[in-house]
Motif scaffolding. Sequence first.
Motif, mmCIF file in Angstrom:
data_model
loop_
_atom_site.group_PDB
_atom_site.id
_atom_site.type_symbol
_atom_site.label_atom_id
_atom_site.label_comp_id
_atom_site.label_asym_id
_atom_site.label_seq_id
_atom_site.Cartn_x
_atom_site.Cartn_y
_atom_site.Cartn_z
ATOM 1 N N TRP A 72 0.853 -1.193 0.000
ATOM 2 C CA TRP A 72 0.000 0.000 0.000
ATOM 3 C C TRP A 72 0.883 1.235 0.000
ATOM 4 O O TRP A 72 1.951 1.246 0.633
ATOM 5 N N TYR A 73 0.438 2.293 -0.699
ATOM 6 C CA TYR A 73 1.242 3.505 -0.864
ATOM 7 C C TYR A 73 0.420 4.753 -0.611
ATOM 8 O O TYR A 73 -0.754 4.813 -0.968
ATOM 9 N N CYS A 74 1.085 5.772 -0.057
ATOM 10 C CA CYS A 74 0.410 7.043 0.197
ATOM 11 C C CYS A 74 0.300 7.870 -1.081
ATOM 12 O O CYS A 74 -0.526 8.768 -1.163
ATOM 13 N N GLY A 75 1.113 7.569 -2.081
ATOM 14 C CA GLY A 75 1.051 8.310 -3.336
ATOM 15 C C GLY A 75 1.898 7.669 -4.417
ATOM 16 O O GLY A 75 2.656 6.721 -4.175
ATOM 17 N N LYS A 76 1.769 8.192 -5.612
ATOM 18 C CA LYS A 76 2.488 7.674 -6.775
ATOM 19 C C LYS A 76 4.000 7.763 -6.590
ATOM 20 O O LYS A 76 4.738 6.846 -6.971
ATOM 21 N N GLU A 77 4.452 8.839 -5.983
ATOM 22 C CA GLU A 77 5.893 9.028 -5.774
ATOM 23 C C GLU A 77 6.480 7.895 -4.921
ATOM 24 O O GLU A 77 7.526 7.332 -5.248
ATOM 25 N N CYS A 78 5.793 7.548 -3.832
ATOM 26 C CA CYS A 78 6.268 6.456 -2.967
ATOM 27 C C CYS A 78 6.206 5.117 -3.691
ATOM 28 O O CYS A 78 7.078 4.270 -3.520
ATOM 29 N N GLN A 79 5.185 4.937 -4.510
ATOM 30 C CA GLN A 79 5.063 3.685 -5.253
ATOM 31 C C GLN A 79 6.239 3.505 -6.211
ATOM 32 O O GLN A 79 6.836 2.435 -6.282
ATOM 33 N N VAL A 80 6.588 4.560 -6.928
ATOM 34 C CA VAL A 80 7.701 4.500 -7.881
ATOM 35 C C VAL A 80 9.022 4.269 -7.142
ATOM 36 O O VAL A 80 9.838 3.432 -7.548
ATOM 37 N N GLN A 81 9.239 4.988 -6.038
ATOM 38 C CA GLN A 81 10.468 4.809 -5.254
ATOM 39 C C GLN A 81 10.582 3.384 -4.722
ATOM 40 O O GLN A 81 11.657 2.779 -4.771
ATOM 41 N N HIS A 82 9.483 2.845 -4.203
ATOM 42 C CA HIS A 82 9.497 1.500 -3.637
ATOM 43 C C HIS A 82 9.736 0.450 -4.720
ATOM 44 O O HIS A 82 10.434 -0.535 -4.497
ATOM 45 N N TRP A 83 9.155 0.657 -5.907
ATOM 46 C CA TRP A 83 9.360 -0.266 -7.019
ATOM 47 C C TRP A 83 10.844 -0.308 -7.395
ATOM 48 O O TRP A 83 11.424 -1.387 -7.525
ATOM 49 N N LYS A 84 11.447 0.870 -7.531
ATOM 50 C CA LYS A 84 12.866 0.943 -7.902
ATOM 51 C C LYS A 84 13.778 0.398 -6.805
ATOM 52 O O LYS A 84 14.831 -0.166 -7.080
ATOM 53 N N ALA A 85 13.350 0.562 -5.538
ATOM 54 C CA ALA A 85 14.167 0.109 -4.409
ATOM 55 C C ALA A 85 14.137 -1.411 -4.243
ATOM 56 O O ALA A 85 14.994 -1.972 -3.574
ATOM 57 N N GLY A 86 13.154 -2.086 -4.853
ATOM 58 C CA GLY A 86 13.160 -3.536 -4.742
ATOM 59 C C GLY A 86 11.811 -4.231 -4.721
ATOM 60 O O GLY A 86 11.755 -5.455 -4.725
ATOM 61 N N HIS A 87 10.717 -3.475 -4.700
ATOM 62 C CA HIS A 87 9.412 -4.148 -4.705
ATOM 63 C C HIS A 87 9.231 -4.986 -5.967
ATOM 64 O O HIS A 87 8.545 -6.009 -5.944
ATOM 65 N N LYS A 88 9.897 -4.593 -7.053
ATOM 66 C CA LYS A 88 9.776 -5.360 -8.292
ATOM 67 C C LYS A 88 10.277 -6.792 -8.113
ATOM 68 O O LYS A 88 9.852 -7.691 -8.824
ATOM 69 N N LEU A 89 11.149 -7.025 -7.124
ATOM 70 C CA LEU A 89 11.612 -8.385 -6.826
ATOM 71 C C LEU A 89 10.587 -9.156 -5.993
ATOM 72 O O LEU A 89 10.485 -10.381 -6.097
ATOM 73 N N ASP A 90 9.849 -8.447 -5.148
ATOM 74 C CA ASP A 90 8.847 -9.066 -4.278
ATOM 75 C C ASP A 90 7.516 -9.290 -4.985
ATOM 76 O O ASP A 90 6.775 -10.206 -4.643
ATOM 77 N N CYS A 91 7.205 -8.434 -5.921
ATOM 78 C CA CYS A 91 5.890 -8.370 -6.536
ATOM 79 C C CYS A 91 5.604 -9.608 -7.382
ATOM 80 O O CYS A 91 6.314 -9.894 -8.341
ATOM 81 N N ILE A 92 4.563 -10.346 -7.004
ATOM 82 C CA ILE A 92 4.148 -11.532 -7.752
ATOM 83 C C ILE A 92 2.823 -11.208 -8.411
ATOM 84 O O ILE A 92 1.858 -10.858 -7.733
ATOM 85 N N LYS A 93 2.786 -11.338 -9.721
ATOM 86 C CA LYS A 93 1.543 -11.043 -10.436
ATOM 87 C C LYS A 93 0.479 -12.054 -10.027
ATOM 88 O O LYS A 93 0.682 -13.256 -10.092
#
Length: 95
Positions: A72-93
Amino acid sequence: FEGIIEIPGYSPIPKSLFWARIAMKKGSTETAGIATNFISILENDVKNHCANCRKEAENSSFKRCVRCLGAWYCGKECQVQHWKAGHKLDCIKRK
């Protein structure tokens, strides 16, 4: 959430929710009930804090990752930062 050290790319929440949803759909009635309860507890615990900045939700609810439904994210900026920081490794479609 104070004192919790989370290393981006190593969050167990998206994977836990993914497998609980599988169990809910494909398991027995008892397994589905346990999985549903687990999902409810986990989501209620994490949905009030931004996965990136840990800001607590005040009156409005946060937006969640539409791919895995596990962050969950407070805004688009946090979502993008979290994705780049490593959520893309955790994220399972989700299926």
